[in-house]
Every structure is written in structure tokens, then in C-alpha cells.
Design an enzyme around this catalytic site. Structure first.
Site, mmCIF file in Angstrom:
data_model
loop_
_atom_site.group_PDB
_atom_site.id
_atom_site.type_symbol
_atom_site.label_atom_id
_atom_site.label_comp_id
_atom_site.label_asym_id
_atom_site.label_seq_id
_atom_site.Cartn_x
_atom_site.Cartn_y
_atom_site.Cartn_z
ATOM 1 N N CYS A 132 -9.911 1.279 -8.417
ATOM 2 C CA CYS A 132 -10.162 0.235 -9.421
ATOM 3 C C CYS A 132 -11.628 0.190 -9.858
ATOM 4 C CB CYS A 132 -9.694 -1.116 -8.898
ATOM 5 S SG CYS A 132 -7.880 -1.212 -8.833
ATOM 6 N N ASP A 171 5.995 5.362 17.298
ATOM 7 C CA ASP A 171 7.336 4.829 17.513
ATOM 8 C C ASP A 171 8.047 5.722 18.534
ATOM 9 O OD1 ASP A 171 8.012 7.091 16.141
ATOM 10 O OD2 ASP A 171 8.874 6.072 14.425
ATOM 11 N N CYS A 182 -11.264 -1.676 -4.875
ATOM 12 C CA CYS A 182 -11.037 -0.376 -4.220
ATOM 13 C C CYS A 182 -11.652 0.760 -5.042
ATOM 14 C CB CYS A 182 -9.536 -0.134 -3.997
ATOM 15 S SG CYS A 182 -8.640 0.465 -5.440
ATOM 16 N N HIS A 207 -5.219 2.603 -3.619
ATOM 17 C CA HIS A 207 -5.141 1.221 -4.097
ATOM 18 C C HIS A 207 -4.137 0.391 -3.297
ATOM 19 C CE1 HIS A 207 -5.040 -2.294 -6.630
ATOM 20 N NE2 HIS A 207 -3.727 -2.236 -6.465
ATOM 21 N N CYS A 240 -9.513 -6.202 -8.076
ATOM 22 C CA CYS A 240 -9.585 -5.312 -6.914
ATOM 23 C C CYS A 240 -10.895 -4.534 -6.880
ATOM 24 C CB CYS A 240 -8.398 -4.351 -6.953
ATOM 25 S SG CYS A 240 -8.382 -3.153 -5.615
ATOM 26 N N ASP A 286 4.300 -2.597 10.144
ATOM 27 C CA ASP A 286 4.039 -1.279 9.564
ATOM 28 C C ASP A 286 5.130 -1.006 8.552
ATOM 29 O OD1 ASP A 286 6.271 -0.650 11.535
ATOM 30 O OD2 ASP A 286 6.076 1.221 10.423
#
Lengths: 370, 370
Positions: free
Chosen positions: B308, B92, B305, B334, B303, B265
Site C-alpha cells: 500500500c 500440526d 504495508c 497486504h 494501510c 491459524d
């Protein structure tokens, strides 16, 4: 299930090479055990701990007893499942923390009442309760409930305390009932050799599968620790593993191994990592120092850990200076890698009959004056 | 080096499928960009961020300008090398943080003087300085220096601010000189459609390779954001990527994509993760709640991930309740996985011409009333 094989004793010292077999895997000794106080080695996933080469971790009965409590651990199916560490776990007895962390302790023959350091609630631990908790945790190696007496302390205090710890050890043994969990006795006796001898002989007579030396590295000079340790290990059986509690700096580890110790644990490497203190082959490095501001070398130029393979001192310093959690992680990874690999090198040096030579070389590089 | 291909526009909405090419790799759009404010996505290693499937990260000019400072980044060889992220980076302009974090701001035509939120020292940022900093950082996508005006604000304030932002955009363009770094303009204009139109048209006339919509998601109702965004994107060229700044909740992402946004974002997923708030397919889950004390299911049952696949709600709750860093890490992994995979699913739904249907299904499961 528990077994210890003594593979070799060094020619140049009492250093030993061995192998411990547990229901969750084998452990090469001498070994350093990272500490996962509250069911996590701080900042690390269990898979990362394994990837670093850790063969066993330690977890703390006192902390897990208070939080999350045994109901939850029991429903989770034990500590291994709760935290997803599938290797061997050693749990301490809770004794050390009761004596070092809690308030309003009252010791009786029955056990210790104390106030939780978290919420002040009244709690009670005894040899039987410690065994129950460790049975629930399901650790591969359990420790007998003991008093880790302070230093300095009078002969009378240490004698009383040690004799009670021995009586408690018998009660632990009587209450212990899971053959998948090996119960170790803990030799106490402070800095008094005759008390150490009595403690060791009484415990050895009870025939535990392993023995810890407790009450050392509690503030006494290194030389005194060495002397008491050297004296004590002579009373322990050759064919059982010996564990020195609370030791994790390179010099203490070398001196312990030299005196016949097979296992050690300490929060030191992970705790100093979170302060930005890095163990390197050339001594400690305080990464927050301005000297490393524009230093793009790895933390330790001879290290192959994830941190050193990828990141610079300048970057790790930046992370510490901005309170970024990744800094704590990278330093922890490095320090654990350092000690775990130091122990590998120590084992190699024993195997090749050059332990003392390796120690001298290491001390010279590290900057120890010994 | 920078290129945008519009692969498809949905039949049911303004949703678009595209591909951005940068010197550090390609980015499939629409995309969510995790934020690495201070050269680290909080709690994560860059390799973990990549393993989660992140294709680009955002980093903050203001924070890096103050710490570690451009000297160090320059000597490190740029931000990619400093933090060891080898994928695309968007930086930015510093404007947003100057206006939201610093003290004693003074805006002139030349730029903004302000006091550092870290040490109170006097600093100055201008379009040219922001470009210089971003050149040093070496990001793949740079942002023009703008004022992100507050909400609510008067027409007069927004008009002045927007016109200055447009003049600053021209100065940024004039000062920008690295063809490996694409410079995006930022449309401002608050909640006033005529000002948005002027801003968009003026910037489009300057021919930037991409456009951001700034000054939204700053406190206004979701419906108002949708209206202004819908209006604004119609003035942006079809063949350039469009980036909505500061948006990271599932509903805002869906509504943005529906209105033709390609990039977004936000610190939201990582920030709420560190508070123990978990994004799941069935809505938010506050893992510290007592309800999860003995809940041995994963955070999100659908999930895949790392968190998980390995850990229970009860364990993650325990980590939060004991202030263990691993808890922050597992929740962050997660939530980022959740949003990154949500965007994958969104892209798939656009590809298969069922974006609005997918949105409806998601909203129903998540519990959004829309």
C-alpha cells in the site's frame, strides 16, 4: 539530459569503460540490463532489483501496449510511476515482439499490422506509433522501430528489411520530440557484412545519441555473431554507447564487451532461474537434480546474494519440487545478482587493464571451452 | 522452556491477553499464525514474514512428511534451519490433511493408512509416528494426532472418533520426549456439547501445556461454531493457551477471541490473496475487477504495508491480469499485514478494555451485519 562519457578503452581489446547519464540516474558501462517485460522484473519488487545493484532495466513496448494499454500508463504518470522503479528505463520498440510473438503479421512501408498474441485482436504498429507509445511510457532510452529479421534469411530479404528499418529510423527521429528521452538507432543487416556497413553508416549519419546492434543472437553460431559484431562496432562512433540486444549468458556478454559493446539485456537469467537453472562461478547448476537433495551448501559457494547467504541447495530444490513461488524468487535473485556482479567484475578488469585475463580465468572456472 | 502467562481477561467478554514463551521467542496473544505449509509461507521469504510482524508460523506435518521427507529435514538440522525461520513454529499433527487430502484412508486404533496425494504411494501415520515427525521437525509447539471429523456427522461417528482421538492424545503424550517442544491436546466432539465436554475434561486431566479446539470451522454456520466454542472454552484451564484451528477471516477471529481463544491459524489470507482478493478495512476488494483499472489509490487507503505504501490498485490489477508473480506477492504481503495488525489492534483493545467496542467499529467499517 542524456550523456555518454567514454572513460577508458582497454589495451587488450575493444572493451570500453563508460558512464551514461539519464534523467533517472547514471549507469556504469558495460552494463547488463534486467528485463521487466510487463512492468515488473518477473518475481521481483523494484526495490529488490535496485538492491541487487541493477542500474537500469528494460521494459517492452509491445507487451505494455497490449496490457495494460497506454491509457492506464498515461494516467499513472508514466511507466516509472506505474511500476515504482525510479532508476533509468530502456524501452524496446515493440518490433522484436511483433515479429516473434504475434500472428498474421503484414509488413508494409507504413508499418506492421498483426494480431495480438493475447486476444487475437488486430493491432498496428509503425515508427510513429512506437514513438508515441515510448513517449507515454517515458523511458530514458527509447529504441527506433525496426524489423529484427530471422536467421537464416536470404541476402535479398535482409537487404529489403534493413533498408526499411533505416527509413523507419528516420521517421522515428522525425517523430521523436521529448529531449528527456534519448532515441537509439538499431543497426540491422543480418549476417551480411556489407549490409551491416550500410546500415551502420546510414544510421550514424542521422546522428543518434546511441546505437544498438540488432538481429544478432537470433540462432546463429556464437562465432558468427562475434564476427559480425566485431565488424559492425568498427562503424559506430567511439563517443556513443553501443547496445547489443538480447544477450545475457556469461560467454555472450564477455564476447560482446570484448568487441566494444557497452549495454546488453536478456530474459535468459530470469527465465532459466524459473526453470531451476542456476548460474554459478563453476557453470550451470540444475537445482532440481537429485544430486542436490541433501546438499546443504549454498547455490554458489562464492556468492554473497540473499539466496546464497541464507538458503541451501536442498531447500531451493525442495521449493522447486513443490512448485513453491519462493523457489522462483530465490533462483531469480541469485541469477540476476550473478550477472550484475559479473558485469561489475568486468568493469573492474577493464579499469585495471586485465579484461582478457579475467575472461580466461572466468571461462576456465565456468567450464567454457574457449 | 514453554510458558504461558495470562496477562489480563477482558471485562466485557472472555477475551484474554497473554504471552507465550518458547525456545525461539515470545508470542503475544491473541495471535494469528500465518501458515507455511511446505516450509514456506507461500510467495514470502522468512525475513519478509518476520518484517510483517509475524511472531509464530505454522507448518504442516503431513506435507513435510511427504516432501521433502524427514531424512532431509533431519540432516538440515530441523525445520527452523531448513527454512531459515528463527522464530517459533507450531506444527500440526498431520491428521487434518490425512483426512482432507489423501485417498483410500483406513482408520484403525493403531493409526491411519492412506495414499499420498502426490504419488499415490501407501503411507501410515499414527500418534507415535506423528510425534517422531514433529520431534524431527523441531517445532516449538507440537499437536497431538487427532481425527478432524467431518461436518455434518452422526453422534455415533463423532463419539467414536473423539474417544479414539483422546486415546491417541494419551499415546502422543507417552511418546513425546523433548521438553523444548510443547505438546498440545486437541478437543474434538463435533457439534455435540456433551461430547465436547467429555473430550475437554479427559484432555485437561492429562495436563497438556496448551489445548486446541479442533473440528470447528469445517462447514458449520458461524453461529453454531460460536455456540460450541463458547461452550468448550469454559472447560479449558485459564492458565493454558487455547488455539482454534483453521480460522482466519476477521469475523471468525473476533468471535474466537471474544470466546477466550488465544491462537488461530488459517491459509485463508494467503490463499485468497493469490486469487486477487484483498482484505481491507472496508471489506473485501477483488482487485481483478474492471472497477480498479484506473484506480491509482492503494489497495487499502488506511494501510501502511509495503504494497500500500508503494503500489496502486491499477498496478496490482495489471499484475494479476498478466499472471505476474509479483501480484501474488503484493496481495499476500497486504493480507498478512492486515490480519497481523488486526490482531495487534485487538490486543490493544483488550488492554484498554474496549474489545467489544472495537469489534463493533470494525464490523461496521468492514460491512459485517452483526
Amino acid at each position: 539530459m542524456f550523456k555518454f562519457e567514454l572513460l577508458k578503452t582497454a589495451k587488450d581489446s575493444k572493451a570500453r569503460l563508460g558512464k551514461i547519464t539519464t534523467p533517472h540516474g547514471d549507469i556504469e558501462t558495460p552494463i547488463f540490463m534486467p528485463v521487466g517485460t510487463r512492468a515488473t522484473v518477473k518475481t521481483m519488487t523494484p526495490h529488490e532489483v535496485k538492491d541487487l545493484g541493477a542500474q537500469i532495466i528494460l521494459s517492452n513496448t509491445y507487451h505494455l501496449f497490449l496490457k495494460p494499454g497506454m491509457d492506464i500508463i498515461e494516467k499513472a504518470g508514466g511507466l516509472h510511476k506505474f511500476m515504482q522503479w525510479d532508476g533509468p528505463i530502456l524501452t524496446d520498440s515493440g518490433g522484436f515482439q511483433v515479429f516473434s510473438l504475434s500472428d498474421s503479421r503484414k509488413i508494409t512501408e507504413e508499418g506492421v499490422s498483426f494480431r495480438s498474441h493475447i486476444d487475437g485482436s488486430l493491432k498496428f504498429l509503425s515508427p510513429e506509433i512506437s514513438m508515441d507509445i515510448q513517449h507515454t511510457l517515458g523511458s530514458d532510452i527509447m529504441m527506433a522501430f525496426d524489423e529484427c529479421a530471422p536467421y537464416p534469411a536470404t541476402y535479398e530479404y535482409i537487404e529489403d528489411s534493413m533498408m526499411r528499418t533505416t527509413r523507419w529510423a528516420q521517421r522515428c527521429k522525425d517523430h521523436h520530440h521529448n529531449e528527456n528521452q534519448a532515441l537509439f538507432g538499431i543497426v540491422q543487416g543480418g549476417m551480411y557484412k556489407d549490409l551491416r556497413e550500410i546500415s551502420a553508416k546510414d544510421l550514424v549519419a542521422m546522428d543518434f545519441p546511441g546505437y544498438a546492434v540488432g538481429g544478432l543472437s537470433v540462432g546463429e553460431p556464437l562465432e558468427l555473431m562475434e564476427e559480425i559484431l566485431d565488424f559492425t562496432t568498427d562503424f559506430l562512433p567511439e563517443d556513443k554507447p553501443r547496445y547489443l540486444m538480447g544477450v545475457g549468458s556469461p560467454d555472450y556478454l564477455f564476447e560482446a564487451v570484448e568487441r566494444g559493446i557497452d549495454m546488453a539485456d536478456c530474459v535468459l537469467p530470469t527465465r532459466i532461474a524459473r526453470n531451476g537453472t542456476i548460474m554459478t562461478s563453476k557453470g550451470k547448476l540444475v537445482v532440481k537434480n537429485a544430486a542436490y537433495k541433501e546438499d546443504f551448501r549454498p547455490l554458489d559457494e562464492t556468492c554473497g546474494c540473499y539466496t546464497c547467504r541464507n538458503f541451501s541447495r536442498a531447500y531451493v530444490r525442495h521449493l522447486f519440487n513443490t512448485d513453491e513461488i519462493l523457489g522462483l524468487r530465490l533462483a531469480t535473485i541469485h541469477n540476476l545478482h550473478f550477472l550484475i556482479h559479473l558485469m561489475e567484475d568486468i568493469r573492474e578488469s577493464i579499469r585495471e587493464d586485465r579484461f582478457l585475463e579475467f575472461k580466461d580465468d572466468f571461462y576456465r572456472e565456468y567450464g567454457y571451452n574457449k
